[in-house]
Design an enzyme around this catalytic site. Structure first.
Site, mmCIF file in Angstrom:
data_model
loop_
_atom_site.group_PDB
_atom_site.id
_atom_site.type_symbol
_atom_site.label_atom_id
_atom_site.label_comp_id
_atom_site.label_asym_id
_atom_site.label_seq_id
_atom_site.Cartn_x
_atom_site.Cartn_y
_atom_site.Cartn_z
ATOM 1 N N SER A 40 5.615 -0.460 -18.671
ATOM 2 C CA SER A 40 5.654 0.635 -17.691
ATOM 3 C C SER A 40 6.883 1.517 -17.846
ATOM 4 C CB SER A 40 5.622 0.063 -16.270
ATOM 5 O OG SER A 40 4.419 -0.613 -16.020
ATOM 6 N N CYS A 130 1.340 -11.477 3.874
ATOM 7 C CA CYS A 130 0.939 -10.308 4.655
ATOM 8 C C CYS A 130 0.230 -10.678 5.955
ATOM 9 C CB CYS A 130 0.052 -9.386 3.811
ATOM 10 S SG CYS A 130 -1.231 -10.236 2.875
ATOM 11 N N GLN A 157 -9.285 -9.864 5.581
ATOM 12 C CA GLN A 157 -8.238 -9.264 4.756
ATOM 13 C C GLN A 157 -8.779 -8.235 3.769
ATOM 14 O OE1 GLN A 157 -6.035 -13.531 4.797
ATOM 15 N NE2 GLN A 157 -5.206 -12.115 3.284
ATOM 16 N N HIS A 242 -5.268 -5.490 7.267
ATOM 17 C CA HIS A 242 -5.754 -6.839 7.550
ATOM 18 C C HIS A 242 -6.024 -6.979 9.045
ATOM 19 C CE1 HIS A 242 -4.957 -7.822 3.520
ATOM 20 N NE2 HIS A 242 -3.978 -8.695 3.648
#
Length: 343
Positions: A40, A130, A157, A242
């Site tokens: 990257s 999360c 989710q 979520h």
């Protein structure tokens, strides 16, 4: 004098969101560095009104960097976080690599900010899963008020929890359904378009998945080891956000009205709870927002001192990037770190 910040995994969903939130919240940064793998290198990512060129993690010199926001997965974190921490830079890690380490604090600033002082043991702070982050933001004020005994959670989710590949798969499969093309499942174990999958992460010996175990272990570590927690984690065809259906049993009496008032005053919480059509929150409304939204608060007559509620949050923000930046803000605001360039 500002802080020098590096974001590792800057080209991923969460890494890009970290850069957005650092800019949005006006974090006191003198310099922000975008890092990723060699493949990257040179990629451009946005930071406020400017553009950053991604640098190679392997070649980066950490000697004058103050904070590393790490969102490159558990394997990379296990390799790099101790090395970075040993050079005096505080790592705030978004993977599950360090969450259960006794020497690494697991932090949600609205829930257990005082635990952050333990970061000095390894110079690493863990960001929770999360689905756990939004859960404990809502549970904390209620636990303080009436002491929680048991929590039963079913999660719904979004595919962004599985990264860009998960979002791409939902998009590709949905398009394939509409044009009658074959539907291929690559990232997920079954078709996700117009379907739900009761399986996130790997299966464990007791039949629970690792994702479900994370909710249990992290809630106990951050909130109270005595709370009993059970979870069923489900992947749904939603891009961002979520949702959780939560049943709570308390030691002491608490009414739905009392819970509503407590949550309205709680940091990070936003109650939207009208008993009418549309008087609740869904993932579509929470995308791009910082709050943990709470709806459908009602008493559960099947247990003594029981409540049900619906919790929704943007998993890329409070579930990951926002919480990491809030941890960095906590370090700065409490004077726990100083800019090394000023030393």
């Amino acid at each position: 004098m500002g802080f020098k910040i590096a974001v590792v995994g800057a080209t991923g969903n969460v890494g890009r969101e970290m850069l957005n939130i650092l800019s949005e919240r006006g974090f006191p940064a003198s310099q922000v560095i975008a890092l990723a793998s060699a493949r990257s290198q040179g990629t451009e990512v946005s930071f406020g009104d400017s553009v950053l060129k991604v640098q190679n993690l392997e070649n980066y010199d950490w000697s004058d960097t103050d904070i590393c926001l790490m969102s490159a997965g558990g394997t990379i974190s296990q390799k790099w976080s101790p090395k970075i921490g040993a050079q005096g830079c505080v790592v705030i890690d978004n993977s599950s690599a360090w969450r259960y380490d006794a020497d690494v604090p697991l932090i949600v600033p609205e829930v257990n900010p005082d635990a952050i002082v333990d970061f000095k043991k390894r110079n690493i702070i863990a960001n929770p899963n999360c689905s756990t982050a939004q859960l404990v933001v809502a549970l904390k004020p209620l636990h303080d008020a009436a002491k929680i005994k048991r929590v039963v959670v079913s999660t719904y989710q979004s595919v962004s929890g599985a990264g860009k590949e998960g979002m791409d798969e939902l998009f590709t499969q949905t398009r394939a359904v509409f044009v009658a093309d074959p539907v291929e499942a690559k990232k997920f174990t079954k078709r996700i378009a117009f379907n739900v999958i009761p399986h996130i992460d790997v299966f464990m010996e007791d039949g629970y998945t690792k994702e479900e175990w994370k909710v249990l272990a992290e809630t106990k570590k951050m909130l109270d080891p005595k709370i009993k927690v059970t979870c069923t984690a489900v992947r749904v065809p939603v891009f961002i956000g979520h949702s959780e259906s939560v049943n709570i049993e308390f030691e002491n009496e608490i009414t739905a009205d009392q819970a509503r008032d407590i949550l309205r005053d709680a940091p990070g919480c936003l109650v939207i709870d009208k008993r009418e059509n549309g008087g609740y929150i869904t993932p579509v409304e929470c995308a791009g927002e910082d709050a943990t939204y709470i709806s459908r608060i009602r008493e559960d007559a099947t247990v003594e001192n029981g409540l049900n509620m619906w919790i929704v949050s943007d998993n890329l923000r409070k579930g990951a990037a926002l919480n990491a930046v809030q941890i960095a803000e906590l370090l700065v605001n409490r004077g726990l770190i100083k800019p090394r360039a000023a030393a």
